[in-house]
Design a protein around this motif. Structure first.
Motif, PDB file in Angstrom:
ATOM      1  N   ALA A  53       0.826  -1.205   0.000  1.00  0.00           N
ATOM      2  CA  ALA A  53       0.000   0.000   0.000  1.00  0.00           C
ATOM      3  C   ALA A  53       0.863   1.259   0.000  1.00  0.00           C
ATOM      4  CB  ALA A  53      -0.935  -0.007   1.210  1.00  0.00           C
ATOM      5  N   GLN A  54       1.953   1.233   0.751  1.00  0.00           N
ATOM      6  CA  GLN A  54       2.844   2.389   0.800  1.00  0.00           C
ATOM      7  C   GLN A  54       3.495   2.645  -0.558  1.00  0.00           C
ATOM      8  OE1 GLN A  54       5.108   0.844   4.143  1.00  0.00           O
ATOM      9  NE2 GLN A  54       4.360   2.480   5.489  1.00  0.00           N
ATOM     10  N   ILE A  55       3.881   1.570  -1.240  1.00  0.00           N
ATOM     11  CA  ILE A  55       4.493   1.732  -2.565  1.00  0.00           C
ATOM     12  C   ILE A  55       3.486   2.304  -3.550  1.00  0.00           C
ATOM     13  CG2 ILE A  55       5.519   0.536  -4.533  1.00  0.00           C
ATOM     14  CD1 ILE A  55       6.632  -1.523  -2.518  1.00  0.00           C
ATOM     15  N   MET A  56       2.280   1.740  -3.570  1.00  0.00           N
ATOM     16  CA  MET A  56       1.276   2.210  -4.516  1.00  0.00           C
ATOM     17  C   MET A  56       0.813   3.623  -4.183  1.00  0.00           C
ATOM     18  SD  MET A  56       1.482  -0.252  -6.487  1.00  0.00           S
ATOM     19  CE  MET A  56       0.366   0.407  -7.723  1.00  0.00           C
ATOM     20  N   ASN A  57       0.823   3.970  -2.912  1.00  0.00           N
ATOM     21  CA  ASN A  57       0.527   5.348  -2.518  1.00  0.00           C
ATOM     22  C   ASN A  57       1.564   6.294  -3.115  1.00  0.00           C
ATOM     23  OD1 ASN A  57      -0.950   7.326  -0.751  1.00  0.00           O
ATOM     24  ND2 ASN A  57       1.055   7.496   0.216  1.00  0.00           N
ATOM     25  N   GLY A  58       2.813   5.843  -3.181  1.00  0.00           N
ATOM     26  CA  GLY A  58       3.869   6.632  -3.797  1.00  0.00           C
ATOM     27  C   GLY A  58       3.668   6.854  -5.284  1.00  0.00           C
ATOM     28  N   PHE A  59       2.969   5.937  -5.940  1.00  0.00           N
ATOM     29  CA  PHE A  59       2.641   6.108  -7.359  1.00  0.00           C
ATOM     30  C   PHE A  59       1.518   7.124  -7.555  1.00  0.00           C
ATOM     31  CE2 PHE A  59       4.790   2.029  -8.130  1.00  0.00           C
ATOM     32  CZ  PHE A  59       5.380   2.254  -9.364  1.00  0.00           C
ATOM     33  N   GLY A  60       0.889   7.526  -6.474  1.00  0.00           N
ATOM     34  CA  GLY A  60      -0.231   8.460  -6.580  1.00  0.00           C
ATOM     35  C   GLY A  60      -1.568   7.769  -6.755  1.00  0.00           C
ATOM     36  N   CYS A  61      -1.653   6.510  -6.301  1.00  0.00           N
ATOM     37  CA  CYS A  61      -2.906   5.758  -6.406  1.00  0.00           C
ATOM     38  C   CYS A  61      -3.783   6.007  -5.180  1.00  0.00           C
ATOM     39  CB  CYS A  61      -2.618   4.258  -6.502  1.00  0.00           C
ATOM     40  SG  CYS A  61      -1.650   3.756  -7.944  1.00  0.00           S
ATOM     41  N   LYS A  62      -5.082   5.850  -5.376  1.00  0.00           N
ATOM     42  CA  LYS A  62      -6.015   5.831  -4.255  1.00  0.00           C
ATOM     43  C   LYS A  62      -6.074   4.395  -3.755  1.00  0.00           C
ATOM     44  CE  LYS A  62     -10.811   6.522  -2.836  1.00  0.00           C
ATOM     45  NZ  LYS A  62     -10.385   7.063  -1.539  1.00  0.00           N
ATOM     46  N   ILE A  63      -5.926   4.198  -2.445  1.00  0.00           N
ATOM     47  CA  ILE A  63      -5.830   2.855  -1.893  1.00  0.00           C
ATOM     48  C   ILE A  63      -7.076   2.502  -1.089  1.00  0.00           C
ATOM     49  CG2 ILE A  63      -4.397   1.235  -0.618  1.00  0.00           C
ATOM     50  CD1 ILE A  63      -2.933   2.588  -2.919  1.00  0.00           C
ATOM     51  N   LEU A  64      -7.719   1.400  -1.475  1.00  0.00           N
ATOM     52  CA  LEU A  64      -8.778   0.795  -0.689  1.00  0.00           C
ATOM     53  C   LEU A  64      -8.230  -0.476  -0.045  1.00  0.00           C
ATOM     54  CD1 LEU A  64     -11.783   0.981  -3.209  1.00  0.00           C
ATOM     55  CD2 LEU A  64     -11.120   2.658  -1.465  1.00  0.00           C
ATOM     56  N   ALA A  65      -8.777  -0.861   1.087  1.00  0.00           N
ATOM     57  CA  ALA A  65      -8.290  -2.070   1.744  1.00  0.00           C
ATOM     58  C   ALA A  65      -9.431  -2.825   2.398  1.00  0.00           C
ATOM     59  CB  ALA A  65      -7.233  -1.717   2.794  1.00  0.00           C
ATOM     60  N   TYR A  66      -9.225  -4.139   2.479  1.00  0.00           N
ATOM     61  CA  TYR A  66     -10.155  -5.007   3.205  1.00  0.00           C
ATOM     62  C   TYR A  66      -9.342  -5.874   4.146  1.00  0.00           C
ATOM     63  CZ  TYR A  66     -13.115  -9.002   4.263  1.00  0.00           C
ATOM     64  OH  TYR A  66     -13.799 -10.000   4.921  1.00  0.00           O
ATOM     65  N   ASP A  67      -9.685  -5.835   5.432  1.00  0.00           N
ATOM     66  CA  ASP A  67      -9.019  -6.664   6.432  1.00  0.00           C
ATOM     67  C   ASP A  67      -9.916  -6.705   7.665  1.00  0.00           C
ATOM     68  OD1 ASP A  67      -7.179  -7.854   8.337  1.00  0.00           O
ATOM     69  OD2 ASP A  67      -5.555  -7.236   6.994  1.00  0.00           O
ATOM     70  N   VAL A  68      -9.875  -7.823   8.364  1.00  0.00           N
ATOM     71  CA  VAL A  68     -10.686  -7.924   9.577  1.00  0.00           C
ATOM     72  C   VAL A  68     -10.137  -7.013  10.674  1.00  0.00           C
ATOM     73  CG1 VAL A  68     -11.515 -10.242   9.116  1.00  0.00           C
ATOM     74  CG2 VAL A  68      -9.347  -9.951  10.322  1.00  0.00           C
ATOM     75  N   ARG A  69      -8.838  -6.660  10.572  1.00  0.00           N
ATOM     76  CA  ARG A  69      -8.220  -5.749  11.526  1.00  0.00           C
ATOM     77  C   ARG A  69      -7.510  -4.635  10.771  1.00  0.00           C
ATOM     78  NH1 ARG A  69      -7.404 -10.760  13.791  1.00  0.00           N
ATOM     79  NH2 ARG A  69      -5.445 -11.012  12.659  1.00  0.00           N
TER      80      ARG A  69
END
Length: 331
Positions: free
Chosen positions: A160-176
Motif C-alpha cells: 500500500a505504501q508503494i502504490m501510494n507513492g505512485f499516486g494511487c487511491k488505496i482501498l483495503a479489506y481486512d478484519v483488523r
C-alpha cells in the motif's frame, strides 16, 4: 539439535549453513519434499524443517512422530500445509517465520503490475527480434488509479505504501485495520465494495478456511470489466477455473500470479524437458494478458538471510524450553 531439512535447494543450504555458525545445530539436507512416502528420511531427527509445498498432513505427522520428531520448523510464513490439530495431539511443536522480508513480496507484486500494464514481457521479446513497433504495448498511468489491497499485514502495508507513492487511491479489506495504512489515507471497505471500485486488486492475506477461494465465480462478478488481479500470497485464495472464465469474458483484463493453487510438484523444479499434465495451468499460460512467476516473490538475499536466522532461532528457543513467539497452535 539434529534437523532434517526437506525440499531444499542449493540456495537454502548456503544460507542455513552460513547462519548456523551462530547456532551450532546439526543440519542434514534432503532434496525431496516431505510427504508420507519420504517421511522415513526424518527417522532419528528430533526436528524437521519444511517449506510451503511439503505435505505435513496426518499421515506424515504420525509417521515422523513415530520415529522421534517433536518439532516442525516452517521456513515460511504460511502453515496451511500442516494439520495443526494432529500435530498438537501428537505433541509436535510447530514454529514458523511470520515475516522475512515484506518488502520483497510487496515489490514483486508491483513488478507484476508494471509487467502486465506496460507489456514489458512482450516489449523485451520484440526488441530482441529487432521489432521496434509499439502496437499492442499500450499501457495506462498508475497515477490516479484505485488499488484494492486485500490483507494489510506487513506485506500488504508495504504494498500500500508503494502504490501510494505512485499516486494511487488505496482501498483495503481486512478484519483488523492497520493504523499505519490509515495514516497514509487508506480507506477500509468491505470486500465487494473493494472489488467494485478497484482498477487493480492485489491479494496479501493468509490461506485459511475462511479465505479459501476468496476470489471465486461470485466475487468476480463485482469486478469492473478489465480489472487487474494480482496474487503473491497463496494459490488457494483464487478459484483458478473461475478466473479463467473471467479472463475469457473480459471481466479480468490482466492476471498476475506468483502462486498457484496446484503448484506442488510444479514450482521450484526444472520441468522444461517434460510435458506438464496440468491442463488448467497450461491454459493459463496461453493467455496474452497473464504473467506467471514461480513463487519467487520472497526470493531476495535479505529474505533468505532472515528466513534462516528466524528458523534457527525458533529451533534454539524450543530446544532450550523457552516460549517461542513464532509458535503456531491449533485454534
Amino acid at each position: 539439535m539434529k534437523i532434517a531439512f526437506f525440499n531444499t535447494k542449493r540456495y537454502d543450504q548456503r544460507s542455513f549453513v552460513e547462519i548456523n555458525a551462530d547456532y551450532g545445530h546439526e543440519l542434514t539436507f534432503f532434496e525431496p519434499r516431505l510427504t508420507p512416502d519420504t517421511a522415513s528420511l526424518a527417522s532419528g531427527f528430533p526436528a524437521v524443517c519444511v517449506f510451503i509445498n511439503d505435505e505435513v498432513g496426518e499421515e506424515t505427522l504420525r509417521a515422523i512422530a513415530a520415529t522421534g520428531t517433536q518439532l516442525i520448523a516452517l521456513r515460511c510464513a504460511g502453515f496451511n500445509n500442516v494439520n495443526l490439530d494432529v500435530a498438537q495431539d501428537l505433541g509436535i511443536t510447530v514454529v514458523r517465520v511470520p515475516a522475512y522480508s515484506p518488502y520483497a513480496v510487496a515489490e514483486h507484486a508491483v513488478g507484476l503490475i508494471m509487467t502486465l500494464n506496460r507489456k514489458l514481457y512482450r516489449a523485451y521479446n520484440r526488441v530482441r527480434d529487432d521489432n521496434f513497433a509499439l502496437d499492442g504495448l499500450l499501457g495506462f498511468d498508475l497515477h490516479g488509479k484505485t488499488v484494492g489491497v486485500v490483507g494489510t499485514g506487513k506485506i500488504g502495508q508495504c504494498f500500500a505504501q508503494i502504490m501510494n507513492g505512485f499516486g494511487c487511491k488505496i482501498l483495503a479489506y481486512d478484519v483488523r485495520p492497520n493504523p499505519v495504512c490509515q495514516e497514509i489515507g487508506v480507506e477500509y471497505v468491505e470486500l465487494p465494495m473493494l472489488l467494485t471500485r478497484s482498477d487493480i486488486i492485489s491479494l496479501h492475506c493468509p490461506l485459511l478456511p475462511s479465505t479459501h477461494h476468496l476470489i471465486n465465480e461470485e466475487s468476480l462478478q463485482h469486478l469492473r470489466p478489465g480489472a487487474m488481479l494480482i496474487n503473491t500470497s497463496r494459490g488457494g485464495l483464487i478459484d483458478t477455473n473461475a478466473v479463467i472464465e473471467a479472463i475469457k469474458s473480459g471481466r479480468v483484463g490482466y492476471f498476475g500470479i506468483d502462486v498457484y493453487e496446484r503448484e506442488g510438484g510444479l514450482f521450484f523444479e526444472d520441468l522444461s524437458d517434460t510435458v506438464i499434465q496440468d491442463d488448467t495451468f497450461q491454459l493459463l499460460q496461453s493467455f496474452p494478458n497473464v504473467v506467471i512467476t514461480a513463487h519467487q516473490a520472497f526470493f531476495t538475499k535479505e529474505a533468505l538471510h532472515n528466513i534462516a536466522k528466524t528458523t534457527l532461532s525458533n529451533i534454539s528457543e524450543v530446544e532450550a524450553g523457552q516460549d517461542c513467539i513464532n509458535q503456531v497452535k491449533s485454534i
